[in-house]
Design a protein around this motif. Structure first.
Motif, PDB file in Angstrom:
ATOM      1  N   PHE A 158       0.678  -1.184  -0.093  1.00  0.00           N
ATOM      2  CA  PHE A 158      -0.098   0.061   0.021  1.00  0.00           C
ATOM      3  C   PHE A 158       0.797   1.394  -0.056  1.00  0.00           C
ATOM      4  N   GLN A 159       2.102   1.134   0.212  1.00  0.00           N
ATOM      5  CA  GLN A 159       2.996   2.287   0.205  1.00  0.00           C
ATOM      6  C   GLN A 159       3.450   2.501  -1.144  1.00  0.00           C
ATOM      7  N   VAL A 160       2.687   2.950  -1.905  1.00  0.00           N
ATOM      8  CA  VAL A 160       2.776   3.297  -3.561  1.00  0.00           C
ATOM      9  C   VAL A 160       2.334   4.607  -3.719  1.00  0.00           C
ATOM     10  N   PHE A 161       2.023   5.474  -2.913  1.00  0.00           N
ATOM     11  CA  PHE A 161       1.228   6.726  -3.334  1.00  0.00           C
ATOM     12  C   PHE A 161       2.189   7.941  -3.485  1.00  0.00           C
ATOM     13  N   ASP A 162       3.373   7.990  -2.575  1.00  0.00           N
ATOM     14  CA  ASP A 162       3.991   9.220  -2.019  1.00  0.00           C
ATOM     15  C   ASP A 162       5.377   9.173  -2.903  1.00  0.00           C
ATOM     16  N   TRP A 163       5.594   8.632  -3.928  1.00  0.00           N
ATOM     17  CA  TRP A 163       6.694   8.682  -4.728  1.00  0.00           C
ATOM     18  C   TRP A 163       6.404   8.095  -6.273  1.00  0.00           C
ATOM     19  N   SER A 164       7.357   8.402  -7.109  1.00  0.00           N
ATOM     20  CA  SER A 164       6.762   8.173  -8.518  1.00  0.00           C
ATOM     21  C   SER A 164       7.903   7.463  -9.242  1.00  0.00           C
ATOM     22  N   LEU A 165       7.608   6.845 -10.190  1.00  0.00           N
ATOM     23  CA  LEU A 165       8.658   6.323 -11.342  1.00  0.00           C
ATOM     24  C   LEU A 165       8.900   7.327 -12.281  1.00  0.00           C
ATOM     25  N   THR A 166      10.270   7.426 -12.903  1.00  0.00           N
ATOM     26  CA  THR A 166      10.707   8.386 -13.659  1.00  0.00           C
ATOM     27  C   THR A 166      10.326   7.751 -15.174  1.00  0.00           C
ATOM     28  N   PRO A 167      10.178   9.098 -16.199  1.00  0.00           N
ATOM     29  CA  PRO A 167       9.967   8.695 -17.544  1.00  0.00           C
ATOM     30  C   PRO A 167      11.054   7.726 -18.085  1.00  0.00           C
ATOM     31  N   ASP A 168      12.161   7.709 -17.519  1.00  0.00           N
ATOM     32  CA  ASP A 168      13.244   6.830 -18.098  1.00  0.00           C
ATOM     33  C   ASP A 168      12.930   5.096 -17.622  1.00  0.00           C
ATOM     34  N   ASP A 169      12.262   5.091 -16.221  1.00  0.00           N
ATOM     35  CA  ASP A 169      12.008   3.845 -15.721  1.00  0.00           C
ATOM     36  C   ASP A 169      10.763   3.374 -16.644  1.00  0.00           C
ATOM     37  N   HIS A 170       9.786   4.221 -17.068  1.00  0.00           N
ATOM     38  CA  HIS A 170       8.740   3.851 -17.743  1.00  0.00           C
ATOM     39  C   HIS A 170       9.272   3.392 -19.202  1.00  0.00           C
ATOM     40  N   ASP A 171      10.190   4.135 -19.692  1.00  0.00           N
ATOM     41  CA  ASP A 171      10.803   3.721 -21.003  1.00  0.00           C
ATOM     42  C   ASP A 171      11.353   2.316 -21.023  1.00  0.00           C
ATOM     43  N   LYS A 172      12.197   1.980 -20.121  1.00  0.00           N
ATOM     44  CA  LYS A 172      12.892   0.799 -19.959  1.00  0.00           C
ATOM     45  C   LYS A 172      11.766  -0.317 -19.524  1.00  0.00           C
ATOM     46  N   ILE A 173      10.945  -0.170 -18.751  1.00  0.00           N
ATOM     47  CA  ILE A 173       9.821  -1.050 -18.281  1.00  0.00           C
ATOM     48  C   ILE A 173       9.077  -1.408 -19.654  1.00  0.00           C
ATOM     49  N   SER A 174       8.783  -0.427 -20.554  1.00  0.00           N
ATOM     50  CA  SER A 174       7.831  -0.583 -21.721  1.00  0.00           C
ATOM     51  C   SER A 174       8.702  -1.504 -22.934  1.00  0.00           C
ATOM     52  N   LYS A 175       9.807  -1.623 -22.557  1.00  0.00           N
ATOM     53  CA  LYS A 175      10.600  -2.489 -23.621  1.00  0.00           C
ATOM     54  C   LYS A 175      10.790  -3.983 -23.026  1.00  0.00           C
ATOM     55  N   LEU A 176      10.344  -4.126 -21.965  1.00  0.00           N
ATOM     56  CA  LEU A 176      10.355  -5.523 -21.416  1.00  0.00           C
ATOM     57  C   LEU A 176       9.553  -6.631 -22.407  1.00  0.00           C
ATOM     58  N   GLU A 177      10.269  -7.922 -22.621  1.00  0.00           N
ATOM     59  CA  GLU A 177       9.369  -8.750 -23.240  1.00  0.00           C
ATOM     60  C   GLU A 177       8.197  -9.210 -22.645  1.00  0.00           C
ATOM     61  N   GLN A 178       7.337  -9.304 -23.409  1.00  0.00           N
ATOM     62  CA  GLN A 178       5.926  -9.310 -23.439  1.00  0.00           C
ATOM     63  C   GLN A 178       5.477 -10.920 -23.397  1.00  0.00           C
ATOM     64  N   ARG A 179       5.240 -11.648 -22.486  1.00  0.00           N
ATOM     65  CA  ARG A 179       4.904 -12.936 -22.180  1.00  0.00           C
ATOM     66  C   ARG A 179       3.631 -13.141 -21.376  1.00  0.00           C
ATOM     67  N   LYS A 180       2.604 -13.529 -21.687  1.00  0.00           N
ATOM     68  CA  LYS A 180       1.476 -13.481 -20.783  1.00  0.00           C
ATOM     69  C   LYS A 180       1.676 -15.067 -19.625  1.00  0.00           C
ATOM     70  N   ILE A 181       1.415 -14.812 -18.494  1.00  0.00           N
ATOM     71  CA  ILE A 181       1.503 -16.036 -17.627  1.00  0.00           C
ATOM     72  C   ILE A 181       0.657 -16.992 -17.705  1.00  0.00           C
ATOM     73  N   GLN A 182      -0.715 -16.742 -17.559  1.00  0.00           N
ATOM     74  CA  GLN A 182      -1.798 -17.244 -17.568  1.00  0.00           C
ATOM     75  C   GLN A 182      -2.497 -17.307 -18.957  1.00  0.00           C
ATOM     76  N   GLN A 183      -1.989 -18.289 -19.904  1.00  0.00           N
ATOM     77  CA  GLN A 183      -2.709 -18.435 -21.241  1.00  0.00           C
ATOM     78  C   GLN A 183      -4.019 -19.020 -21.332  1.00  0.00           C
ATOM     79  N   GLY A 184      -4.282 -19.656 -20.376  1.00  0.00           N
ATOM     80  CA  GLY A 184      -5.842 -20.504 -20.069  1.00  0.00           C
ATOM     81  C   GLY A 184      -5.825 -21.496 -21.162  1.00  0.00           C
ATOM     82  N   GLU A 185      -4.589 -22.168 -21.287  1.00  0.00           N
ATOM     83  CA  GLU A 185      -4.590 -23.412 -21.831  1.00  0.00           C
ATOM     84  C   GLU A 185      -5.777 -24.583 -21.469  1.00  0.00           C
ATOM     85  N   GLN A 186      -6.110 -24.283 -20.474  1.00  0.00           N
ATOM     86  CA  GLN A 186      -7.329 -25.349 -19.650  1.00  0.00           C
ATOM     87  C   GLN A 186      -8.448 -24.941 -20.479  1.00  0.00           C
TER      88      GLN A 186
END
Ligand code: A2P
Length: 317
Positions: free
Chosen positions: A269-297
């Motif tokens: 819950f301690q996530v309201f009084d600080w923030s990520l930087t534009p650079d953090d967002h930029d790097k996170i946006s480039k992470l490999e995308q792979r859904k964990i729960q694909q719903g194969e069942q």
């Protein structure tokens, strides 16, 4: 600093708190849930997410009622979500009445279709048999959901695990548009397309598995163990979980981290009084995308409405 409030406003006008306590767990027990709900209320959580499938409704309702009696919080100040089981598409009204009995509440704030799947029987974490798939008619399920809202049994209705294509189809005939789509979302599965669609149509997105569900049979430690998340956490003097949750909030969604541990509940819950930087967002946006729960069942080549996971997610996978 990116400003993030503590609530979003749904298309019904209701306020949804942006951090909710998730309650999907393998071995549910009443004592753990009570400790978790009390700890959560004490640090400021106002939003609780359950589902008929999780087996947490009864204990959650009991813990909330005891908090109402002890004047820790009042019913109007909390937001409670539950979800229609895959076996209950024929009668959402009966299902929600059963949920309300379990929860010992007069209404919920949000009732969601849990999956775009209709089954005869379902036992969590066991394979679904071919003969258990039933023909799906989301239109008639949605009419039942609308009835739940018209009867005052829920303040809002929505969907979960719907692709943007499925939401778009639903919007064509819905008398009441969905208020929320609750989907898997974390830095390794960012849901850009769905969020763009939902933003445009005033549908709020909620993130389940915002931490990637580490140490669970259905999740993965891949997200929380990602070196970039670790690096950003170190830089800000925050934990990896806090970085992932803050990232979700800064994308404009609500996040539903599950924990039954008082220390981690408070940490999340301690996530309201600080923030990520534009650079953090930029790097996170480039992470490999792979859904964990694909719903194969939910996929088979004979009786399921979806022959492949691509069909289940309409290619959004
Ligand atoms: P626990 O209940 O023991 O805290 P998700 O919300 O993505 O589904 O993830 C839930 C999983 O993450 C649970 O196994 C939960 O365990 C764990 N978890 C919750 N909060 C944290 C945290 N702050 N740090 C590490 N693990 C966490």
């Amino acid at each position: 600093m990116a400003i993030v409030g503590r609530i979003a406003v749904l298309n019904t006008g209701a306020r949804i708190p942006l951090i909710g306590l998730g309650t999907a767990a393998v071995n549910q027990n009443e004592k753990d849930i009570k400790v978790a709900v009390t700890a959560a209320l004490q640090v400021g959580y106002k939003h609780f997410d359950t589902a008929r499938l999780y087996g947490s409704e009864h204990a959650l309702g009991k813990a909330l009622n005891s908090a109402f009696q002890n004047r820790l919080v009042s019913r109007e100040d909390v937001f409670v979500t539950t979800k229609l089981k895959n076996t209950e598409h024929d009668d959402p009204v009966a299902a929600i009445k059963d949920s309300l009995m379990n929860l010992q509440q007069e209404y919920v704030d949000l009732f969601l279709i849990h999956w775009p799947i209709k089954l005869r029987t379902e036992i969590p974490l066991t394979p679904i048999k071919e003969e258990d798939f039933l023909p799906l008619d989301i239109r008639s399920t949605w009419q039942g959901m609308e009835q739940c809202m018209e009867m005052g049994l829920t303040k809002a209705i929505g969907v979960s695990n719907f692709s943007s294509k499925k939401v778009e189809d639903l919007m064509k005939y819905a008398k009441i548009p969905p208020a929320v789509d609750q989907v898997e979302m974390h830095p390794h599965w960012q849901q850009k397309k769905l969020r763009d669609y939902c933003n445009k149509h005033n549908i709020h997105v909620s993130a389940w598995s915002p931490l990637g569900s580490p140490n669970t049979p259905w999740g993965s430690n891949r997200v929380i163990d990602n070196p970039l998340i670790q690096e950003i956490a170190q830089k800000h003097g925050k934990t990896r979980a806090q970085v992932m949750l803050r990232w979700g909030l800064e994308q404009g969604v609500s996040v539903l981290p599950k924990s039954y541990n008082a220390g981690r509940i408070s940490e999340n819950f301690q996530v309201f009084d600080w923030s990520l930087t534009p650079d953090d967002h930029d790097k996170i946006s480039k992470l490999e995308q792979r859904k964990i729960q694909q719903g194969e069942q939910f996929v088979n080549s004979t009786t399921s409405p979806y022959k492949t996971v691509e069909e289940l997610w309409d290619g959004e996978i």
